[in-house]
Design a protein around this motif. Sequence first.
Motif, PDB file in Angstrom:
ATOM      1  N   LEU A 221     -36.968  49.656 -39.325  1.00 29.11           N
ATOM      2  CA  LEU A 221     -37.946  49.627 -40.424  1.00 29.11           C
ATOM      3  C   LEU A 221     -37.410  50.366 -41.655  1.00 29.11           C
ATOM      4  O   LEU A 221     -37.626  49.942 -42.791  1.00 29.11           O
ATOM      5  CB  LEU A 221     -39.286  50.233 -39.962  1.00 29.11           C
ATOM      6  CG  LEU A 221     -40.419  50.208 -40.981  1.00 29.11           C
ATOM      7  CD1 LEU A 221     -40.757  48.788 -41.425  1.00 29.11           C
ATOM      8  CD2 LEU A 221     -41.684  50.873 -40.412  1.00 29.11           C
TER       9      LEU A 221
ATOM     10  N   ASP B 284     -34.372  50.538 -42.638  1.00 26.63           N
ATOM     11  CA  ASP B 284     -33.416  49.648 -43.324  1.00 26.63           C
ATOM     12  C   ASP B 284     -34.125  48.488 -44.026  1.00 26.63           C
ATOM     13  O   ASP B 284     -33.813  48.161 -45.171  1.00 26.63           O
ATOM     14  CB  ASP B 284     -32.408  49.085 -42.314  1.00 26.63           C
ATOM     15  CG  ASP B 284     -31.485  50.171 -41.782  1.00 26.63           C
ATOM     16  OD1 ASP B 284     -31.308  51.184 -42.479  1.00 26.63           O
ATOM     17  OD2 ASP B 284     -30.968  50.020 -40.657  1.00 26.63           O
ATOM     18  N   VAL B 285     -35.086  47.895 -43.320  1.00 32.50           N
ATOM     19  CA  VAL B 285     -35.786  46.736 -43.899  1.00 32.50           C
ATOM     20  C   VAL B 285     -36.585  47.171 -45.138  1.00 32.50           C
ATOM     21  O   VAL B 285     -36.580  46.500 -46.178  1.00 32.50           O
ATOM     22  CB  VAL B 285     -36.724  46.085 -42.851  1.00 32.50           C
ATOM     23  CG1 VAL B 285     -37.566  44.994 -43.487  1.00 32.50           C
ATOM     24  CG2 VAL B 285     -35.927  45.522 -41.693  1.00 32.50           C
ATOM     25  N   ALA B 286     -37.244  48.314 -45.033  1.00 32.93           N
ATOM     26  CA  ALA B 286     -38.054  48.792 -46.170  1.00 32.93           C
ATOM     27  C   ALA B 286     -37.156  49.057 -47.372  1.00 32.93           C
ATOM     28  O   ALA B 286     -37.497  48.709 -48.507  1.00 32.93           O
ATOM     29  CB  ALA B 286     -38.833  50.046 -45.768  1.00 32.93           C
TER      30      ALA B 286
ATOM     31  N   GLN C 117     -34.337  47.656 -48.077  1.00 35.25           N
ATOM     32  CA  GLN C 117     -33.937  46.341 -48.604  1.00 35.25           C
ATOM     33  C   GLN C 117     -35.055  45.754 -49.462  1.00 35.25           C
ATOM     34  O   GLN C 117     -34.810  45.066 -50.453  1.00 35.25           O
ATOM     35  CB  GLN C 117     -33.598  45.406 -47.437  1.00 35.25           C
ATOM     36  CG  GLN C 117     -32.960  44.102 -47.838  1.00 35.25           C
ATOM     37  CD  GLN C 117     -31.604  44.282 -48.547  1.00 35.25           C
ATOM     38  OE1 GLN C 117     -30.703  44.928 -48.036  1.00 35.25           O
ATOM     39  NE2 GLN C 117     -31.488  43.724 -49.742  1.00 35.25           N
ATOM     40  N   ASN C 118     -36.295  46.068 -49.103  1.00 32.99           N
ATOM     41  CA  ASN C 118     -37.444  45.558 -49.866  1.00 32.99           C
ATOM     42  C   ASN C 118     -37.853  46.491 -51.016  1.00 32.99           C
ATOM     43  O   ASN C 118     -38.812  46.220 -51.727  1.00 32.99           O
ATOM     44  CB  ASN C 118     -38.641  45.350 -48.939  1.00 32.99           C
ATOM     45  CG  ASN C 118     -38.420  44.174 -47.992  1.00 32.99           C
ATOM     46  OD1 ASN C 118     -37.741  43.215 -48.347  1.00 32.99           O
ATOM     47  ND2 ASN C 118     -38.982  44.255 -46.796  1.00 32.99           N
TER      48      ASN C 118
ATOM     49  N   ILE D  51     -45.067  46.829 -49.826  1.00 27.52           N
ATOM     50  CA  ILE D  51     -43.697  46.696 -49.297  1.00 27.52           C
ATOM     51  C   ILE D  51     -43.663  47.141 -47.833  1.00 27.52           C
ATOM     52  O   ILE D  51     -43.024  46.504 -46.984  1.00 27.52           O
ATOM     53  CB  ILE D  51     -42.694  47.534 -50.131  1.00 27.52           C
ATOM     54  CG1 ILE D  51     -42.659  47.045 -51.576  1.00 27.52           C
ATOM     55  CG2 ILE D  51     -41.299  47.481 -49.517  1.00 27.52           C
ATOM     56  CD1 ILE D  51     -41.822  47.915 -52.511  1.00 27.52           C
ATOM     57  N   PHE D  52     -44.359  48.230 -47.547  1.00 28.10           N
ATOM     58  CA  PHE D  52     -44.374  48.752 -46.168  1.00 28.10           C
ATOM     59  C   PHE D  52     -44.964  47.708 -45.223  1.00 28.10           C
ATOM     60  O   PHE D  52     -44.401  47.420 -44.159  1.00 28.10           O
ATOM     61  CB  PHE D  52     -45.188  50.050 -46.136  1.00 28.10           C
ATOM     62  CG  PHE D  52     -45.184  50.737 -44.795  1.00 28.10           C
ATOM     63  CD1 PHE D  52     -44.013  51.282 -44.288  1.00 28.10           C
ATOM     64  CD2 PHE D  52     -46.337  50.842 -44.027  1.00 28.10           C
ATOM     65  CE1 PHE D  52     -43.994  51.925 -43.046  1.00 28.10           C
ATOM     66  CE2 PHE D  52     -46.328  51.466 -42.794  1.00 28.10           C
ATOM     67  CZ  PHE D  52     -45.149  52.013 -42.298  1.00 28.10           C
TER      68      PHE D  52
ATOM     69  N   LYS E  97     -45.287  44.459 -45.655  1.00 26.33           N
ATOM     70  CA  LYS E  97     -44.406  43.285 -45.546  1.00 26.33           C
ATOM     71  C   LYS E  97     -43.197  43.597 -44.632  1.00 26.33           C
ATOM     72  O   LYS E  97     -42.808  42.777 -43.803  1.00 26.33           O
ATOM     73  CB  LYS E  97     -43.904  42.936 -46.974  1.00 26.33           C
ATOM     74  CG  LYS E  97     -42.901  41.838 -47.061  1.00 26.33           C
ATOM     75  CD  LYS E  97     -42.582  41.539 -48.526  1.00 26.33           C
ATOM     76  CE  LYS E  97     -41.085  41.580 -48.776  1.00 26.33           C
ATOM     77  NZ  LYS E  97     -40.688  41.407 -50.139  1.00 26.33           N
ATOM     78  N   SER E  98     -42.662  44.797 -44.751  1.00 30.40           N
ATOM     79  CA  SER E  98     -41.488  45.171 -43.946  1.00 30.40           C
ATOM     80  C   SER E  98     -41.863  45.243 -42.469  1.00 30.40           C
ATOM     81  O   SER E  98     -41.129  44.755 -41.605  1.00 30.40           O
ATOM     82  CB  SER E  98     -40.923  46.519 -44.419  1.00 30.40           C
ATOM     83  OG  SER E  98     -40.628  46.458 -45.790  1.00 30.40           O
TER      84      SER E  98
ATOM     85  N   SER F  96     -42.208  41.926 -40.869  1.00 30.17           N
ATOM     86  CA  SER F  96     -40.974  41.158 -40.672  1.00 30.17           C
ATOM     87  C   SER F  96     -40.170  41.632 -39.453  1.00 30.17           C
ATOM     88  O   SER F  96     -39.134  41.065 -39.139  1.00 30.17           O
ATOM     89  CB  SER F  96     -40.110  41.227 -41.922  1.00 30.17           C
ATOM     90  OG  SER F  96     -39.534  42.517 -42.008  1.00 30.17           O
ATOM     91  N   LEU F  97     -40.638  42.673 -38.775  1.00 33.80           N
ATOM     92  CA  LEU F  97     -39.848  43.211 -37.643  1.00 33.80           C
ATOM     93  C   LEU F  97     -39.911  42.301 -36.428  1.00 33.80           C
ATOM     94  O   LEU F  97     -40.928  41.674 -36.180  1.00 33.80           O
ATOM     95  CB  LEU F  97     -40.354  44.617 -37.277  1.00 33.80           C
ATOM     96  CG  LEU F  97     -40.096  45.703 -38.304  1.00 33.80           C
ATOM     97  CD1 LEU F  97     -40.690  47.031 -37.834  1.00 33.80           C
ATOM     98  CD2 LEU F  97     -38.609  45.874 -38.601  1.00 33.80           C
TER      99      LEU F  97
END
Length: 442
Positions: free
Chosen positions: A394, A396-398, A400-401, A434-435, A437-438, A441-442
């Motif tokens: 999370l 890393d994904v956050a 990126q977003n 953003i949180f 959405k991230s 997407s997990l």
Amino acid sequence: MGSQTTTKARVQGQLPGPRSRELFDRWAKVEAQCTGYEARVCWDRAQGVVVIDVDGNSFLDWTSGVLVTNVGHCHPHLVAAVQAACAKLMNNYECLNEPRVNAAEKLAAILPQHLDKCFFLSTGSEATEACIRIMKRKTGKFEILSFHGGFHGRTYAALTAGGLAGPKKGYGPTLPGAIRVPFPYCYRCPFHAEPETCDLLCLDYIEDAVRANSTGSLAGVMVEAYLGAAGFIFAPPGWFPRLEQWIRSRGLLFALDEVQSSFGRTGKLFAMEWENLTPDLVALGKGIGSGIPASAVAARREVIGALGQGEMSSTNGGNPVACAAVVAVIEIMEREKLHDNALRIGELMKSRLLQIKEHCPYVGDVRGAGLVMGVELVKDKKTKEPAPDLTRQLIDVAAQNGLLIGSVGVFGNVIRVAPPLVINEAEAHESLDIFEKSLASL
Ligand SMILES: Cc1ncc(COP(=O)(O)O)c(C=O)c1O
């Protein structure tokens, strides 16, 4: 979803960008790689709640460094005060400088009245270490009671008082005289009790632990206002006042670690104000300099007075630049009422995080006060099995977003929600979008 009209986060391409990657590679060759897990973002500059990396990507920040930049990144008043101080005098060790007097007066003016003397140091560990030293010096005793999950720094007395195994592993025995007892981690109660009905039975255990372990040389109690590194764990209402009653009934000293919880973070200037606690010593750090390394121990004059001439010093403690920063930070806090903003925006963010918890299978718990909240991620809400891998994913994904988050927790599975206290509604909603959405997407 939130209702922002303009967005501040913008990331182009895959992280890390080319310039960041080059710097990460150069860094890995020359500095020990022993820090915690963070997104691969190389910060270049920051203002308020927005961080820009060396590739020009912009992020909203939920880290405040590590709960440091309470007044916002590079607040213009703080920057100006530090620049002016630097141009005048940078260090004079123990000879007096005027900013040091001003900072001590300012601090005394905002602290509860009984904490009427302080001493300036540079790091949080130095401040907690000093609290422990003073408790021992004042009482002539050497045992310290502290809590499972506590983190007070990496110097030896602070480490010993800490209740996390991680920072101690591989270094042999810690100091003698440590008595550690459970903190009320109600989501994972070590006594398998429910907070609604337990009548704070964990407090009764403290008396048992002391009876069984103390040799009669107990000097005092060291405790965080909430457990930070262990996962932003807050004691239920009434726990701290009852702990303080017990401390007083035993004639012990009470040291409160507010390195992380002070300077508006929980929605009060100091977390001890929530339940009118009256500790004998308080350790301050992080937000006190809001980016400039500064810390302090504040105490009752008769307690800190146990130290005689030459018994405490620190090369950079009380230096004029750090003290000018402390004065500027207090001025900003007072002028902008940042603790009130922390309360208002904190409530908004918590209510959205609680909504997210309802529909996200991984969010086991949302807790906190003001602008310090923990989101505990689990693999399964029933078993509460911690999800540290998902937490790192999370992060890393956050990033990126466009959102910078970090993790804490006994199990490394708690997301830190701790933006600078200047965050406004639009920034709060954008970061929450953003949180969400991230997570999805997990
Ligand atoms: C509650 C608490 N006490 C003490 C410390 C140690 O502070 P420093 O890293 O500045 O030595 C920390 C650091 O995270 C902390 O959170």
